[in-house]
Structure formats: C-alpha cells, structure tokens
Design an enzyme around this catalytic site. Structure first.
Site, mmCIF file in Angstrom:
data_model
loop_
_atom_site.group_PDB
_atom_site.id
_atom_site.type_symbol
_atom_site.label_atom_id
_atom_site.label_comp_id
_atom_site.label_asym_id
_atom_site.label_seq_id
_atom_site.Cartn_x
_atom_site.Cartn_y
_atom_site.Cartn_z
ATOM 1 N N SER A 138 0.854 -1.189 0.000
ATOM 2 C CA SER A 138 0.000 0.000 0.000
ATOM 3 C C SER A 138 0.883 1.231 0.000
ATOM 4 O O SER A 138 1.938 1.259 0.654
ATOM 5 C CB SER A 138 -0.916 0.022 1.225
ATOM 6 N N ARG A 142 4.483 4.153 3.320
ATOM 7 C CA ARG A 142 5.609 5.083 3.449
ATOM 8 C C ARG A 142 5.398 6.081 4.581
ATOM 9 O O ARG A 142 6.352 6.748 5.015
ATOM 10 C CB ARG A 142 5.852 5.815 2.127
ATOM 11 N N ARG A 250 -4.327 3.664 -5.575
ATOM 12 C CA ARG A 250 -2.877 3.590 -5.711
ATOM 13 C C ARG A 250 -2.302 4.928 -6.216
ATOM 14 O O ARG A 250 -1.529 4.987 -7.174
ATOM 15 C CB ARG A 250 -2.471 2.450 -6.648
ATOM 16 N N GLU A 253 -0.933 9.574 -2.109
ATOM 17 C CA GLU A 253 -0.512 9.577 -0.701
ATOM 18 C C GLU A 253 0.290 10.835 -0.391
ATOM 19 O O GLU A 253 0.261 11.347 0.735
ATOM 20 C CB GLU A 253 0.281 8.311 -0.374
ATOM 21 N N ASP A 254 1.006 11.368 -1.382
ATOM 22 C CA ASP A 254 1.786 12.586 -1.184
ATOM 23 C C ASP A 254 0.881 13.807 -1.020
ATOM 24 O O ASP A 254 1.143 14.686 -0.190
ATOM 25 C CB ASP A 254 2.766 12.796 -2.332
ATOM 26 N N ILE A 284 4.420 7.048 -12.563
ATOM 27 C CA ILE A 284 3.012 7.159 -12.928
ATOM 28 C C ILE A 284 2.648 8.562 -13.392
ATOM 29 O O ILE A 284 1.636 8.751 -14.062
ATOM 30 C CB ILE A 284 2.109 6.753 -11.747
ATOM 31 N N SER A 286 3.925 10.162 -15.676
ATOM 32 C CA SER A 286 4.038 10.254 -17.128
ATOM 33 C C SER A 286 2.879 9.583 -17.855
ATOM 34 O O SER A 286 2.778 9.669 -19.075
ATOM 35 C CB SER A 286 5.357 9.613 -17.586
ATOM 36 N N GLY A 288 -1.016 8.826 -19.090
ATOM 37 C CA GLY A 288 -2.135 9.655 -19.503
ATOM 38 C C GLY A 288 -3.197 9.765 -18.419
ATOM 39 O O GLY A 288 -3.456 8.817 -17.686
ATOM 40 N N GLY A 289 -3.793 10.929 -18.299
ATOM 41 C CA GLY A 289 -4.838 11.150 -17.304
ATOM 42 C C GLY A 289 -4.331 11.363 -15.889
ATOM 43 O O GLY A 289 -5.134 11.391 -14.945
#
Length: 326
Positions: A138, A142, A250, A253-254, A284, A286, A288-289
């Site tokens: 998960s 972190r 996913r 979290e940041d 991630i 980079s 699309g969306g």
C-alpha cells in the site's frame, strides 16, 4: 587662431573618447573575467553531486540529524545507488527503508548496504540501517508510524532521485527554522476550477504551472523534510477514508500528507531550490490522465476535511552561497 582652437578641441575630444573607450574595455574585461570564474566554479558533470558530499565543516553541523525514509519497490540497483550517496551526507543519523515487497530483503542486499554505509559515512559516524517490513503493498506504508526513530525529522525520498548533500543539508537547516512545516524540493499547486463557474471544485497542476506563476501550495513527499509526528497523525488521526482512497486508487498519498500538514499548521510549505538527478525511469506521473486523477484526489480530500486546508505561497528558499541569482 581658429586653427589652434580647433586643434585643442580635437585633442580634448580625442582624450575623452580614449578615456571612455578604455573604461568600456575595462568593464568588458571585468565582465568576461567574472563570467569565466563563475563558470569554472559551477561547471560539474552529470554526477557532480558527489564532489560536494560532506563539504560542510563539522562545527556547523546540528547536534541532532535526520532520518532518511526511503521508499522502494523491486529496484535494488537504484536503492544501492541512493543509499551509497546519502550515507555520505553529514547530517544523516539513520536510514529506514520502506519495504512492501512480498519477499523479505535478501542477506546479500542487507550486507551490501551496511558495507557502503560504513564505507561512505564521514568521520567514523555510525548510521543505523533498518528495513520497515510491511505485509501488504500500500502507498500508505511510506507514512506508517515508526516508533524507534532516532531523530525528530525525516527526509522522505524516492529511490530514483538524488540530491547533492549540500542541498540536503541546506534544506535541513530551512526545516530547523520552521519544524512544523513541510520543506522540500518538488512543489505543486492547486487552482479553483472556474470552467463551470463552480467555486467548490479544484484542479491539480504540475511543475509548469508552478514555474509560470511562481506559486505553489504543496510539496511532494518524494523529496521532503517533515516532523516525525506527522507519521503518527497520518496513521491514526487523518480520516481513515483518505487512507482507504489511497489504497484503492494507488495514488495521491503525497497529496494526502500535504493536506495533513496544512490542516495541522494553517501554513504553506517551503520550497527549497535544488538540483535533481533522476536515476530511474519515468513513473506514474508520465501516464495519460495523471493530472485528472490527481485533481479527483484533491476534491475528494477537500470533501473529507470539509474545507480546503492548502495554503498557497510564492516563497522559495535559495542557498545564496551557491546561486548566481537569488
């Protein structure tokens, strides 16, 4: 008489022109010399961060250092490079590796990391190395609470980016001046979405928006200092629905950590100017969306908090000793 007067004027004008020309040449020479000196001081290779490692005198170091909290996933080669570099940073007290892989770290990996830490640490310092093993995969892992941290502050970092030690130490000093704040290198911004005349919707924007406007409201945890108390708050005090959202999607979290710190302090983060060396492939962001999904996160978190806690600012911390313009 006129000829004599004309000659005097010509001589005088010639002298003035000669003096002016000499001043211009002298000014140009000074500018060229200054440029050459500046370039010689700042020219480095791609891996130039190594030459700065540990360059701060020991007397200037803080009594208490920081913990490197590094997130990794099946990229042992990048992990080895990162640990090898950061072990040479003079303010580092300990290293915690967030490990969420199904198999535990191998003995060979553990032995290698302990060896490079001992080899690269400065002045015989003992740097503690620990793997924080997680049973489930998960992104919330972190930010799980770590009860045996040696320091009050963590430097949260991804395994695929490296900063010069001098830059890290400067950011640490900035954090010491504002220990409740999030201090880091990767700023982002949110905007009110006015496309449909709705003042309650927000849009997440990346680096180019920050660069264009000079404004930001978030510091991404891929490279940020923050107090260890926020790990406990993320785990136990932040709305559990946000952690569930992060696990399910996913992502974000940041952003969730930025919301948490802003909600607790009512203050903006602090962006530190620094050179970033990316040693891994694109992530991630980079795909699309990406910005649409991040905007969905922002709006979901606003709904859970019942308000927008993020605070925008234009303040940037710059180490004037190593910058031409500041």
């Amino acid at each position: 008489m006129r000829t004599s007067l004309f000659s005097r004027r010509s001589i005088r004008q010639g002298a003035v022109l000669a003096v002016g020309s000499a001043k211009i040449k002298l000014l140009l020479a000074c500018c060229i010399l200054f440029t050459l000196i500046a370039l010689s001081c700042r020219t480095t290779s791609f891996m130039g961060w190594k030459q700065y490692a540990g360059s701060l005198p020991r007397s200037s170091l803080p009594r208490k250092g920081y913990t490197l909290l590094i997130n990794t996933w099946k990229r042992n080669d990048l992990l080895k490079q990162s640990i090898s570099h950061y072990a040479s940073c003079p303010g580092l007290d300990s290293i915690h590796i967030v490990w969420s892989e199904p198999d535990p770290p191998s003995e060979s990996l553990i032995n290698f990391l302990n060896h490079v830490i001992k080899l690269n640490s400065k002045h015989g310092r003992e740097i503690e190395l620990k793997f924080d093993i997680n049973k489930e995969d998960s992104l919330n892992n972190r930010f799980k609470e770590i009860k045996d941290l040696k320091s009050d502050v963590v430097f949260s970092i991804d395994d695929d980016i490296i900063f010069p030690c001098t830059t890290v130490e400067f950011a640490f000093s900035v954090w010491q001046s504002a220990p409740d704040t999030m201090v880091g290198f990767v700023p982002r911004i949110h905007w009110i979405d006015k496309s449909n005349g709705n003042q309650d919707k927000y849009t997440y924007s990346g680096w180019w928006s920050v660069w264009w406007t000079g404004t930001y409201s978030m510091i991404l945890s891929k490279a940020a200092f923050f107090h260890k108390k926020y790990l406990s708050m993320y785990t136990y005090e932040m709305p559990s629905s946000i952690r569930e959202y992060v696990t399910k999607n996913r992502n974000c979290e940041d952003i969730a950590m930025s919301f948490l710190v802003a909600n607790a302090t009512g203050a903006p983060p602090i962006w530190v100017k620094g050179s970033i060396f990316e040693i891994g492939s694109t992530g991630i962001s980079s795909l699309g969306g990406h910005h649409e999904r991040r905007s969905q996160c922002v709006n979901w978190f606003v709904g859970e908090y019942g308000r927008m806690p993020l605070v925008s600012t234009s303040v940037k911390a710059v180490d004037s000793r190593r910058s031409w313009f500041w």
